[in-house]
Design an enzyme around this catalytic site. Structure first.
Site, PDB file in Angstrom:
ATOM      1  N   SER A   1      68.451 -54.594 -86.828  1.00 23.60           N
ATOM      2  CA  SER A   1      67.394 -54.286 -85.871  1.00 23.60           C
ATOM      3  C   SER A   1      66.276 -53.493 -86.547  1.00 23.60           C
ATOM      4  O   SER A   1      65.719 -53.961 -87.541  1.00 23.60           O
ATOM      5  CB  SER A   1      67.989 -53.555 -84.668  1.00 23.60           C
ATOM      6  OG  SER A   1      67.113 -53.557 -83.569  1.00 23.60           O
TER       7      SER A   1
ATOM      8  N   GLU B   1      61.141 -37.092 -79.402  1.00 20.84           N
ATOM      9  CA  GLU B   1      59.681 -37.050 -79.305  1.00 20.84           C
ATOM     10  C   GLU B   1      59.036 -37.730 -80.499  1.00 20.84           C
ATOM     11  O   GLU B   1      58.048 -38.458 -80.356  1.00 20.84           O
ATOM     12  CB  GLU B   1      59.192 -35.603 -79.182  1.00 20.84           C
ATOM     13  CG  GLU B   1      59.351 -35.033 -77.790  1.00 20.84           C
ATOM     14  CD  GLU B   1      58.698 -35.907 -76.724  1.00 20.84           C
ATOM     15  OE1 GLU B   1      57.484 -36.168 -76.840  1.00 20.84           O
ATOM     16  OE2 GLU B   1      59.409 -36.360 -75.808  1.00 20.84           O
TER      17      GLU B   1
ATOM     18  N   HIS C   1      72.601 -58.892 -79.471  1.00 20.63           N
ATOM     19  CA  HIS C   1      71.808 -58.165 -80.472  1.00 20.63           C
ATOM     20  C   HIS C   1      72.681 -57.252 -81.333  1.00 20.63           C
ATOM     21  O   HIS C   1      72.447 -57.141 -82.532  1.00 20.63           O
ATOM     22  CB  HIS C   1      70.727 -57.347 -79.764  1.00 20.63           C
ATOM     23  CG  HIS C   1      69.814 -56.618 -80.703  1.00 20.63           C
ATOM     24  ND1 HIS C   1      69.127 -57.251 -81.712  1.00 20.63           N
ATOM     25  CD2 HIS C   1      69.478 -55.298 -80.786  1.00 20.63           C
ATOM     26  CE1 HIS C   1      68.399 -56.362 -82.372  1.00 20.63           C
ATOM     27  NE2 HIS C   1      68.595 -55.180 -81.828  1.00 20.63           N
TER      28      HIS C   1
END
Length: 272
Positions: free
Chosen positions: A96, A187, A246
């Site tokens: 990925s 973040e 996936h």
């Protein structure tokens, strides 16, 4: 392009006593919100033959947090880790997001890349698709639940699929006050998300031996993406794993392990 300084990444270094130290090691790169820990069962298999290094990419696992999630930055972190370890050539496996890091590394540093193995990702820009996941983790961060069960209940308000929540829970740790906290740089990842869904770094094709594994039930490597994939990875051999989505290395672990091992062994035999 301005980039942040490279980071000293955490990694798992595994090699069984019987492993052949003369063989190029295998470097494993996880996906978004994953970590090296996700690969421990696979490491136990692959380390029987060669050294295996599973990396925590920046803002993931036990690696440092920092702004900057471009594939140029992520791949440079790994390249400099290999240089510090004295590794001049390695097999590079990425799943990925880690697959895009692996492609970026292979394109920008082909001299390091013995072979490239890409798990269920194409060298294309994807659409946004992780808002619910980010919201689930943010709920845990803000609420600071006392237990994993409480954390799961919070995440369930945003993510229905329990397997996904269990995967996200691998990013939870107890803080100094005993509350559940995040070890992932949420973040920093959200700020860099536009770069995460973007194409890999590098301008040229990687001409070396390449294996692309995709899940039959996944939509991440569709047939219409194959022309772009062939342009970036012209030597790619495409293998589709049945009954796999996936997270194909979790859905079909033995088939995934065997495909990777057979591909690398064939390379070693040709080089012998």
């Amino acid at each position: 392009m301005n980039t942040t300084p490279s980071l000293d990444l955490h990694f798992i270094d595994a090699a069984a006593p019987e492993a052949d130290a003369t063989k190029a090691p295998l470097v494993v790169l996880h996906g978004l919100l994953g970590s090296a820990d996700n690969w421990r069962s696979h490491l136990k298999v692959w380390q029987q033959k060669r050294r295996v290094i599973a990396v925590d990419l920046r803002n993931h696992g036990r690696s440092p947090h920092a702004e900057g999630m471009t594939y140029a930055e992520l791949s440079r972190d790994v390249i400099e880790l290999l240089a510090r370890e004295g590794i001049k050539r390695a097999h590079i496996l990425g799943h990925s997001m880690g697959g895009k890091v692996a492609i970026s590394l292979a394109r920008t540093a082909p001299e390091i890349t013995a072979t490239l193995i890409v798990g269920d990702i194409a060298p294309v820009r994807y659409q946004h698709g992780h808002d619910d996941v980010f919201a689930a983790l943010d709920a845990v961060r803000q609420t600071r639940p006392a237990t994993r069960r409480d954390a799961d209940a919070l995440m369930a308000e945003h993510v229905d699929a329990r397997p996904t929540r269990l995967f996200l829970a691998t990013n939870l740790v107890k803080d100094a006050d005993g509350a559940m906290a995040l070890r992932v740089g949420l973040e920093e990842i959200r700020n860099g998300y536009e770069d995460v869904i973007d194409e890999p770094a590098g301008e040229r094709a990687f001409e070396g031996p390449t294996l692309v594994l995709r899940g039959a039930d996944s939509h991440y490597v569709t047939d219409d993406m194959l022309p772009t994939l062939r342009k970036v990875l012209p030597k790619a051999r495409l293998v589709t794993l049945k009954a796999a989505g996936h997270w194909l290395h979790a859905d079909q672990p033995e088939a995934f392990q065997q495909a990777v091992e057979a591909f690398i062994d064939a390379y070693d035999e040709q080089r012998a």
